[in-house]
Write a protein that holds these residues in place. Structure first.
Motif, mmCIF file in Angstrom:
data_model
loop_
_atom_site.group_PDB
_atom_site.id
_atom_site.type_symbol
_atom_site.label_atom_id
_atom_site.label_comp_id
_atom_site.label_asym_id
_atom_site.label_seq_id
_atom_site.Cartn_x
_atom_site.Cartn_y
_atom_site.Cartn_z
ATOM 1 N N LEU A 1 89.442 60.777 24.864
ATOM 2 C CA LEU A 1 88.643 60.192 25.936
ATOM 3 C C LEU A 1 88.554 61.066 27.188
ATOM 4 O O LEU A 1 87.709 60.822 28.046
ATOM 5 N N MET A 2 89.405 62.055 27.282
ATOM 6 C CA MET A 2 89.415 62.883 28.486
ATOM 7 C C MET A 2 88.063 63.529 28.754
ATOM 8 O O MET A 2 87.620 63.609 29.903
ATOM 9 N N GLY A 3 87.377 63.976 27.738
ATOM 10 C CA GLY A 3 86.058 64.577 27.923
ATOM 11 C C GLY A 3 85.057 63.582 28.469
ATOM 12 O O GLY A 3 84.262 63.897 29.366
ATOM 13 N N LYS A 4 85.111 62.356 27.967
ATOM 14 C CA LYS A 4 84.215 61.315 28.466
ATOM 15 C C LYS A 4 84.565 60.939 29.902
ATOM 16 O O LYS A 4 83.682 60.686 30.721
ATOM 17 N N ALA A 5 85.852 60.908 30.195
ATOM 18 C CA ALA A 5 86.281 60.603 31.561
ATOM 19 C C ALA A 5 85.836 61.708 32.519
ATOM 20 O O ALA A 5 85.390 61.430 33.631
ATOM 21 N N ASN B 1 94.720 46.543 30.542
ATOM 22 C CA ASN B 1 95.659 47.297 29.730
ATOM 23 C C ASN B 1 95.898 48.647 30.392
ATOM 24 O O ASN B 1 94.982 49.421 30.581
ATOM 25 N N ASN B 2 97.146 48.919 30.768
ATOM 26 C CA ASN B 2 97.443 50.134 31.515
ATOM 27 C C ASN B 2 97.639 51.357 30.657
ATOM 28 O O ASN B 2 97.659 52.466 31.168
ATOM 29 N N ASP B 3 97.822 51.192 29.385
ATOM 30 C CA ASP B 3 98.154 52.348 28.569
ATOM 31 C C ASP B 3 97.186 52.530 27.413
ATOM 32 O O ASP B 3 96.758 51.577 26.794
ATOM 33 N N ILE B 4 96.878 53.779 27.172
ATOM 34 C CA ILE B 4 96.090 54.167 26.006
ATOM 35 C C ILE B 4 96.975 55.100 25.215
ATOM 36 O O ILE B 4 97.682 55.927 25.780
ATOM 37 N N ALA C 1 84.042 50.188 27.290
ATOM 38 C CA ALA C 1 82.927 50.889 26.639
ATOM 39 C C ALA C 1 83.422 51.895 25.601
ATOM 40 O O ALA C 1 82.678 52.236 24.677
ATOM 41 N N ASN C 2 84.656 52.336 25.728
ATOM 42 C CA ASN C 2 85.176 53.371 24.853
ATOM 43 C C ASN C 2 86.305 52.918 23.945
ATOM 44 O O ASN C 2 86.969 53.739 23.325
ATOM 45 N N ARG C 3 86.496 51.613 23.853
ATOM 46 C CA ARG C 3 87.552 51.122 22.961
ATOM 47 C C ARG C 3 87.074 51.242 21.509
ATOM 48 O O ARG C 3 85.869 51.189 21.229
#
Length: 69
Positions: free
Chosen positions: A13-17, A2-5, A64-66
Motif C-alpha cells: 500500500l505504500m505506493g498508493k499512499a 483499525n490501527n494496524d495493517i 478503499a484499499n482493504r
C-alpha cells in the motif's frame, strides 16, 4: 479505526499512499509502519489538517484499499 495493517500489506500500500499524499516521503511511510494513527499524524503535520480531517482521510484510504473477499 483499525490501527494496524500487516507489514506485507503495508509494503504493497505504500505506493498508493505515496500517490494519495505526495508530500509524504518514503521514509515517512516506512516510519508509519502501517499504523493509521501515525499516518494521520504525518498527514496532519504536512498538510495542516485537523486531526479529525486526517483520520477521516486515512480511514477512507484504508477502506478503499482493504482486501476484497
Amino acid at each position: 479505526m483499525n490501527n494496524d495493517i500487516a507489514e506485507g500489506k503495508w509494503k504493497q500500500l505504500m505506493g498508493k499512499a505515496k500517490a494519495a499524499w505526495g508530500e509524504l516521503t518514503d521514509d515517512d511511510l516506512v516510519k508509519a509502519e502501517g499504523r493509521a494513527d501515525r499516518l494521520a499524524g504525518m498527514i496532519q503535520e504536512r498538510y495542516g489538517k485537523t486531526r479529525d480531517e486526517a483520520e477521516l482521510e486515512v480511514r477512507r484510504f484504508m477502506e478503499a484499499n482493504r482486501p476484497r473477499d
